[in-house]
Design an enzyme around this catalytic site. Structure first.
Site: not given
Length: 524
Positions: A260, A313, A367, A387
């Site tokens: 991403q 994160d 993954d 999440d």
């Protein structure tokens, strides 16, 4: 007959090499053009999916428009066959210019005009017309060297074309995107296109052109290369300016990982903001609302072992670690770049309270679907937090399928709880309730709750609300644990209101989503 204004008499054909090597060189031009053409297509699909969302829809639009335009280009190329050399070189120069600058045009349209669909369709059509014009002209050129039956010529040309497409398709995700990024990768492809495709044919068939025609075509190729080089020099300032226009504030980190686009603005909380694929993930004065809503309703009960699917994160792990009786937290995220930022970026590490460096936290880069599938059957977790990227993103559809929830349920303890972020009920109510139907389809009882969030200012992507689903094998109730730590945004009263708001919006009768029939992506 060949147009006398630009070409010399076709007989005898004067080539700088023998007929055999000349045919190989033409097929090499086919190979180069096919590789570049596919890279342009993939660049458009990737950028359109990021800017607009729903990759299945955007890929379908781009490819459909492009294939239609290729047919138009093939018809238009019939008029150029009498001047095939000049026509092909001109087409390649135009294709290199349009394809090379397409990413810049789309990004500029999105950043400063607020929309990219018209620009996306225009670029796809223009590139498709030019790609479609290549094959008829190349067929004419290969037959000019030595006549052969049409079937044999088509077989040779398509073989080179398909192999080139294979190389271009593999080069884009494994070489161009990670090393150059989308913007510089498109410009580099344009330079290869004009130099390797057009220039090769121009050199090989130079005897077919008048001196005047050769000069004009050489100047055109040089101008295209100069424009692409100038764009490459200005790519970094352009990208910074576009990011400032999109995100506002101080863009401190902007990188395309293998998964991403990651953007960090500001230095430290509350000015710090984290965007993933253009969507606000965390930041601002009310930036704790999402993570508190995701984590704490699931922590009322046994919680010694917690699994976070996604969460690279470190923000979900931060909330989990606020409970002293949590013994271990496993975080499984596919994006190694995001995990590195969560550990090492000063602003993000401070925001997640350095959770990813806590000795109780184990981080796995992989993954989540594959990881859960290979988990031993005896390995159970008290709490599982999903999440994961929004279900409206097509590439995330597998994380909202019956197959995924079946595997996740296998990893859940008998009295464990699973909480799923299921998108925005206000933006996609059908998608939210489809996730609910999918969880219930594999035997879970669900309790929905819908938490409002802040509206970001002008120029920043919206983050207005989040819909969650608490799931368990017995009917769960969204509540906070008696020993829950002090929270910034979530209160028992707000959680009860969130559950009532979600229940009032329920949509029934929706079929579940599966791998073979994904129903969450783009649902509205």
């Amino acid at each position: 007959m060949i147009d006398q204004s630009s070409l010399r008499a076709p007989t005898p054909l004067r080539l700088p090499v023998a007929a055999g090597p000349a045919r190989i060189l033409v097929l090499a031009a086919v190979f180069i053009c096919a590789a570049c053409g596919l890279v342009y297509e993939l660049e458009l699909v990737a950028l359109a999916s990021y800017l607009v969302g729903d990759s299945v829809t955007q890929a379908s639009v781009v490819l459909s428009v492009m294939v239609f335009a290729m047919g138009v280009g093939s018809l238009l190329a019939k008029r150029l066959r009498c001047a095939a050399v000049a026509g092909f070189v001109a087409v390649e120069a135009a294709l290199a210019l349009v394809g090379g600058l397409s990413v810049m045009a789309l990004y500029a349209s999105f950043a400063w005009l607020g929309q990219s669909r018209p620009a996306m369709a225009a670029c796809a059509f223009a590139i498709g017309v030019l790609i479609g014009a290549e094959v008829p002209l190349l067929m004419t050129l290969i037959q000019r060297i030595r006549r052969q039956d049409a079937g044999g010529a088509v077989a040779d040309l398509f073989a080179a074309d398909y192999v080139g497409a294979l190389v271009g398709g593999l080069a884009f995700p494994f070489l161009l995107l990670p090393s150059l990024g989308q913007l510089s990768g498109a410009l580099f492809t344009g330079a290869v296109n004009v130099a390797g495709g057009g220039a090769l044919v121009l050199w090989l068939f130079r005897g077919d052109l008048t001196l005047r025609a050769r000069s004009w075509l050489l100047v055109a190729n040089a101008v295209v290369l100069a424009v692409l080089a100038g764009a490459a020099v200005g790519a970094a300032p352009f990208e910074r300016a576009a990011q400032q226009a999109i995100y506002g504030g101080d863009v401190r980190v902007a990188r395309h990982s293998a998964v991403q686009e990651i953007v960090l603005t500001g230095g430290a909380w509350p000015s710090l903001r984290l965007y993933l694929d253009g969507r606000l993930r965390a930041g601002g004065l009310d930036g704790f609302r999402y993570d508190e809503g995701l984590v704490h309703p699931a922590m009322a009960g046994p919680r010694s072992r917690v699994l976070v699917l996604g969460g690279g994160d470190g923000l979900a792990a931060r909330e989990v670690l606020r409970y002293a009786d949590v013994r271990s937290v496993t975080v499984v995220d596919p994006d190694a770049a995001l995990v590195r930022l969560g550990r090492s970026d000063p602003g993000l590490a401070a925001l997640n309270h350095r959770a990813l460096r806590d000795p109780r936290v184990r981080v796995v880069v992989g993954d989540p679907f594959d990881w859960v599938r290979t988990l031993p059957r005896y390995d159970h977790y008290d709490v599982i937090l999903a999440d994961l990227p929004d279900p409206g993103i097509s590439r995330s559809a597998k994380f909202y399928s019956e197959e995924f929830y079946g595997l996740t349920g296998r990893a859940l303890a008998a009295d464990g709880r699973l909480v799923v972020h299921a998108g925005s009920p206000s933006v996609s109510p059908r998608g939210y309730w489809t996730v609910d139907a999918t969880l219930r389809g594999v035997g879970f009882h669900t309790a929905p709750y819908w938490i409002g969030g802040p509206r970001e200012g002008r120029g920043a992507p919206r983050a207005t609300d989040w819909g969650f689903l608490l799931a368990a094998r017995t009917p769960p109730v969204p509540r906070l644990a008696a020993d829950a730590p002090p929270l910034r945004s979530l209160t028992p009263a707000l959680l009860r209101s969130a559950a009532r708001t979600a229940a009032a919006s329920r949509l029934g009768g929706l079929p579940p989503s599966t791998l073979m029939r994904p129903r969450v992506s783009g649902a509205g």
